[in-house]
Design a protein around this motif. Structure first.
Motif, mmCIF file in Angstrom:
data_model
loop_
_atom_site.group_PDB
_atom_site.id
_atom_site.type_symbol
_atom_site.label_atom_id
_atom_site.label_comp_id
_atom_site.label_asym_id
_atom_site.label_seq_id
_atom_site.Cartn_x
_atom_site.Cartn_y
_atom_site.Cartn_z
ATOM 1 N N MET A 40 4.372 -38.400 -71.639
ATOM 2 C CA MET A 40 5.125 -38.001 -70.446
ATOM 3 C C MET A 40 6.233 -37.002 -70.781
ATOM 4 N N GLY A 41 6.938 -37.220 -71.875
ATOM 5 C CA GLY A 41 8.015 -36.298 -72.244
ATOM 6 C C GLY A 41 7.484 -34.900 -72.505
ATOM 7 N N TRP A 42 6.350 -34.823 -73.189
ATOM 8 C CA TRP A 42 5.764 -33.502 -73.452
ATOM 9 C C TRP A 42 5.337 -32.850 -72.147
ATOM 10 N N LEU A 43 4.769 -33.604 -71.232
ATOM 11 C CA LEU A 43 4.334 -33.037 -69.957
ATOM 12 C C LEU A 43 5.521 -32.463 -69.180
ATOM 13 N N LEU A 44 6.628 -33.180 -69.148
ATOM 14 C CA LEU A 44 7.825 -32.661 -68.480
ATOM 15 C C LEU A 44 8.307 -31.392 -69.176
ATOM 16 N N GLY A 45 8.398 -31.436 -70.493
ATOM 17 C CA GLY A 45 8.846 -30.267 -71.250
ATOM 18 C C GLY A 45 7.929 -29.073 -71.058
ATOM 19 N N ARG A 46 6.647 -29.308 -71.019
ATOM 20 C CA ARG A 46 5.672 -28.228 -70.811
ATOM 21 C C ARG A 46 5.855 -27.606 -69.424
ATOM 22 N N SER A 47 6.087 -28.431 -68.420
ATOM 23 C CA SER A 47 6.267 -27.932 -67.064
ATOM 24 C C SER A 47 7.517 -27.057 -66.972
ATOM 25 N N GLY A 127 5.348 -20.443 -55.049
ATOM 26 C CA GLY A 127 4.108 -21.150 -54.735
ATOM 27 C C GLY A 127 3.300 -21.448 -55.978
ATOM 28 N N TYR A 128 3.270 -20.493 -56.892
ATOM 29 C CA TYR A 128 2.561 -20.698 -58.151
ATOM 30 C C TYR A 128 3.215 -21.830 -58.949
ATOM 31 N N LEU A 129 4.549 -21.826 -59.006
ATOM 32 C CA LEU A 129 5.254 -22.872 -59.747
ATOM 33 C C LEU A 129 5.030 -24.244 -59.109
ATOM 34 N N LEU A 130 4.926 -24.291 -57.791
ATOM 35 C CA LEU A 130 4.594 -25.554 -57.128
ATOM 36 C C LEU A 130 3.242 -26.079 -57.610
ATOM 37 N N GLN A 131 2.282 -25.179 -57.768
ATOM 38 C CA GLN A 131 0.964 -25.593 -58.271
ATOM 39 C C GLN A 131 1.054 -26.090 -59.711
ATOM 40 N N VAL A 132 1.795 -25.383 -60.545
ATOM 41 C CA VAL A 132 1.965 -25.780 -61.952
ATOM 42 C C VAL A 132 2.570 -27.179 -62.027
ATOM 43 N N HIS A 133 3.646 -27.389 -61.274
ATOM 44 C CA HIS A 133 4.302 -28.697 -61.304
ATOM 45 C C HIS A 133 3.430 -29.772 -60.656
ATOM 46 N N GLY A 134 2.652 -29.401 -59.650
ATOM 47 C CA GLY A 134 1.728 -30.352 -59.043
ATOM 48 C C GLY A 134 0.680 -30.831 -60.034
ATOM 49 N N GLN A 135 0.174 -29.920 -60.848
ATOM 50 C CA GLN A 135 -0.788 -30.304 -61.887
ATOM 51 C C GLN A 135 -0.125 -31.220 -62.914
ATOM 52 N N THR A 136 1.127 -30.914 -63.257
ATOM 53 C CA THR A 136 1.862 -31.777 -64.185
ATOM 54 C C THR A 136 2.001 -33.173 -63.590
#
Length: 151
Positions: A40-47, A127-136
């Motif tokens: 989870m920490g890596w996923l947050l950091g990656r986002s 909008g693109y960032l919303l998609q990135v964070h949604g995938q995260t």
């Protein structure tokens, strides 16, 4: 300038992914619950890294922050245990993520804080960032499902 509605949505998804990490015990933030799922920490950091990459490095031409964390969060997935060990502890990671996310919302909300760029038109980058964070967020839910199955 990005519309207030889109900025609100971006702030909401920021809070969602941060809250998933905040709610975990410190000992589980950088733990793997399944070999195919990043911690989870890596996923947050990656986002946060990806948001920083698009806003600061690509639009603003400033790679200082992304360059400093690219060795941890710059690859598409974290499959290496060595990378997991480099992710900061929960509280440090959360403070870093929240500070950067707040700064980015401010930059997007205020004309002149980012240079003119075609990606800023029609709310495209937000909008693109919303998609990135949604995938995260989806990946984080998968990690939480694996966590519940490991108990």
């Amino acid at each position: 300038m990005i519309s207030h509605q889109v900025l609100g949505n971006l702030g909401n998804i920021h809070q969602l992914i941060v809250s998933l990490v905040q709610d975990l015990p410190v000992s589980e933030v950088n733990k793997r619950f399944h070999p195919d799922l990043s911690p989870m920490g890596w996923l947050l950091g990656r986002s946060v890294y990806l948001e920083t990459y698009w806003l600061r490095e690509r639009i603003a031409g400033d790679d200082d922050l992304t360059r400093r964390v690219r060795h941890i969060f710059g690859q598409p997935s974290s499959s290496a245990k060595e990378t997991d060990l480099m992710v900061p502890p929960r509280d440090h990671l959360l403070n870093w993520a929240l500070e950067i996310m707040d700064e980015h919302l401010s930059r997007l909300a205020n004309p002149g804080m980012l240079p003119e760029h075609p990606w800023l038109k029609d709310d495209w980058i937000a909008g693109y960032l919303l998609q990135v964070h949604g995938q995260t967020y989806e990946n984080m839910i998968a990690v939480l499902a694996a966590r519940s199955q490991s108990r």
